[in-house]
Write a protein that holds these residues in place. Structure first.
Motif, PDB file in Angstrom:
ATOM      1  N   ASP A 348      67.841  56.835  59.579  1.00 60.47           N
ATOM      2  CA  ASP A 348      68.444  56.745  58.343  1.00 60.47           C
ATOM      3  C   ASP A 348      67.754  55.224  57.715  1.00 60.47           C
ATOM      4  OD1 ASP A 348      70.043  58.550  57.832  1.00 60.47           O
ATOM      5  OD2 ASP A 348      71.773  57.896  58.629  1.00 60.47           O
ATOM      6  N   VAL A 349      66.495  54.901  58.178  1.00 57.03           N
ATOM      7  CA  VAL A 349      65.857  53.845  57.745  1.00 57.03           C
ATOM      8  C   VAL A 349      64.577  53.913  56.922  1.00 57.03           C
ATOM      9  CG1 VAL A 349      66.660  52.326  59.642  1.00 57.03           C
ATOM     10  CG2 VAL A 349      64.644  53.411  60.112  1.00 57.03           C
ATOM     11  N   ALA A 350      64.241  53.013  56.047  1.00 57.94           N
ATOM     12  CA  ALA A 350      62.807  53.445  55.407  1.00 57.94           C
ATOM     13  C   ALA A 350      62.276  51.890  55.005  1.00 57.94           C
ATOM     14  CB  ALA A 350      63.251  53.937  54.043  1.00 57.94           C
ATOM     15  N   THR A 351      61.308  51.681  54.562  1.00 62.03           N
ATOM     16  CA  THR A 351      60.642  50.664  54.253  1.00 62.03           C
ATOM     17  C   THR A 351      60.592  50.365  52.809  1.00 62.03           C
ATOM     18  OG1 THR A 351      58.289  51.710  54.295  1.00 62.03           O
ATOM     19  CG2 THR A 351      58.922  50.712  56.202  1.00 62.03           C
ATOM     20  N   ALA A 352      60.604  49.006  52.172  1.00 59.79           N
ATOM     21  CA  ALA A 352      60.907  48.664  51.011  1.00 59.79           C
ATOM     22  C   ALA A 352      59.913  47.422  50.913  1.00 59.79           C
ATOM     23  CB  ALA A 352      62.349  48.351  50.429  1.00 59.79           C
TER      24      ALA A 352
END
Length: 534
Positions: A348-352
């Protein structure tokens, strides 16, 4: 249980599988006592050595003798000695006050190190936070520090922060997100150096350098550049004697290998990064003949006892935790944000896009579950790359951004942003008014900056825009604590998280020792469950 009685608990005629049950469980639980591994009809059997010593196993064939495993001994003893702490464990400096003064205080009181997340805060707030820590622990208490983050827009902020730290007697600084050395870092490393009575160079302040690349680590492992030292002497910031001593020691004696972490990250694999930085440390130390060997610690992806044990087994001098502490009661994150973190799984992680380095294309790792920040941030990046100004973009696309992402008009945001920079750095206003693409960047940075603020304040109306720095370790931690006293967010404290990770790592290490000695381990031997510790 004496080894000659082993096997009698099995049913008559049942196959002798292994010395499971009481013997192995006791050997795993008694981590602070030595364990003898002896031969038996069932194979190697662990026996906890009591007060009677090895006389207890007289007449048995000794296969291995395992020493006690203390959580205090998992890393480099030089780390705990240098920093005056009990455990080789650091609560990391989550910026913008996520790592609060209370969190740093709790880390120290639990026996570890704690860094105040002072990066991104105004100097008055930083000073108040430092004073809170000093008042709680004592002005000369060891084991705590504050954060110095690289400021690519304005290096004057770095220098002002360092001058504040020096004035207030902050003895440790964690330098993060640096892409090159700056005068502020060199000043902090060199200021107050002197030669002790034994001839060794003594530091007034110690730098922890958080790095994920060889070339950045090299900067911190080398002595300060002569040109920077000369300039600082010419400015009156350093004495000639301090500069001369700075040429003999590395900038930092603690290098944190930052792997797959929340926030700024290169998503590196710790098992690749850590050995490489240790080898680089050895190479440079031999070249320069350092009398004190710099220590290399591990960060990123560390949220379970197994991860902590693995980092130490790979050679880490200390471990640094970040994401998992955001869900602790002492965290500066809102209760709403902490509840979202408690639901996170490892994926449940992503890059921004990063607010401080938006134009450079730098990203941060954030929580994806329960928020749309990563997707909306990417929309801003795509828009910025596609159009040179708001006027050059189709009106309907601009209106869509205002309605679905920014939720305010661009003129309103620019007015607020202009007012902010008018006092903080007027050069940004001048540049933006001459360059519409830079004006766009500042407007988008408003959104990226505000996302972290909304998460800290718990503005539920903007929950979909929360920016919560988070790595996969958070998901691993949540899986580990499920069903335990640490599962409820209201029970998670910095101290209990630290003590359980360390106690668990020692237990996992003991299990590894037993397996290496030939003992067949039952299922769950590497699964330490959280329990209240004190």
């Amino acid at each position: 249980m004496h080894p000659t009685t082993l096997g009698l608990t099995h049913a008559q005629g049942a196959p002798a599988l292994a010395p499971s049950g009481v013997e192995v469980a006791e050997a795993l639980a008694e981590i602070r006592k030595p364990v003898a591994v002896v031969a038996s009809a069932l194979g190697p059997v662990p026996v906890v050595v009591g007060d009677g010593g090895l006389a207890e196993i007289a007449g048995e064939e000794l296969l291995a003798l395992l020493p006690p495993v203390y959580p205090e001994w998992l890393g480099e003893r030089s780390f705990t000695a240098a920093h005056g702490v009990r455990f080789p464990y650091v609560v990391g400096e989550m910026a913008r006050g996520i790592a609060t003064p209370q969190m740093a205080i709790a880390a120290v009181r639990a026996g570890g190190m704690g860094f105040y997340g002072s990066a991104g805060l105004d100097l008055d707030t930083v000073e108040a936070g430092v004073r809170e820590i000093q008042n709680a622990l004592g002005p000369d208490a060891p084991g705590w520090g504050a954060n110095l983050i690289h400021n690519v827009q304005d290096d004057r902020r770095e220098m002002a922060t360092v001058e504040l730290f020096l004035r207030m007697g902050v003895r440790c600084v964690s330098a993060s997100a640096f892409m090159q050395l700056t005068p502020a870092v060199v000043l902090y490393a060199a200021k107050g150096l002197y030669r002790g009575g034994d001839g060794q160079i003594v530091r007034s302040g110690r730098i922890f350098a958080k790095v994920s690349r060889d070339e950045i680590a090299r900067h911190f492992l080398l002595p300060a550049p002569e040109q920077m030292l000369r300039a600082l002497v010419a400015e009156g910031r350093l004495t000639a004697a301090e500069a001369a001593l700075a040429a003999e020691v590395p900038i930092a004696e603690d290098i944190t290998a930052e792997a797959d972490s929340g926030g700024h990250t290169d998503n590196r694999a710790l098992t690749v990064l850590l050995p490489r930085l240790i080898a680089l440390r050895d190479e440079i130390s031999e070249q320069y003949g350092y009398s004190v060997l710099p220590r290399v610690g591990a960060a990123g992806g560390i949220g379970t006892p197994a991860a902590v044990a693995a980092a130490f087994a790979a050679g880490a001098a200390y471990v640094l935790t970040g994401s998992v502490n955001q869900s602790a009661l002492e965290s500066g994150l809102s209760e709403d944000g902490r509840n979202l973190l408690a639901l996170a799984q490892a994926t449940d992680v992503a890059t921004a896009p990063a607010a401080d380095m938006f134009e450079m294309g730098v990203t941060v790792q954030v929580l994806k579950r329960g928020t749309m920040f990563a997707q909306r941030g990417q929309r801003l990046t795509d828009f910025y790359r596609k159009y040179p100004s708001f006027d050059a973009a189709p009106a309907d696309e601009v209106a869509s951004l205002e309605k679905t992402v920014l939720r305010r008009s661009i003129p309103e945001i620019w007015a607020e942003t202009k007012e902010f920079f008018a006092t903080r750095d007027p050069r940004e206003v001048v540049r933006a008014e001459a360059d519409p693409h830079h004006l766009m960047a500042l407007v988008f940075r408003w959104y990226l900056f505000s996302g972290a603020q909304w998460a800290r304040e718990g503005d539920t109306d903007r929950r979909g825009d929360y920016q919560i720095w988070c790595g996969p370790a958070m998901g691993g931690f949540n899986d580990w604590v499920k069903g335990s006293f640490l599962e409820p967010v209201g029970a998670r404290t910095t101290g209990q998280i630290a003590l359980n990770l360390l106690e668990g790592a020692a237990t996992v290490t003991r299990a590894g020792h037993l397996r290496t000695a030939g003992v067949q381990l039952p299922p769950g031997a590497f699964d330490f469950r959280p329990r209240p510790l004190g």
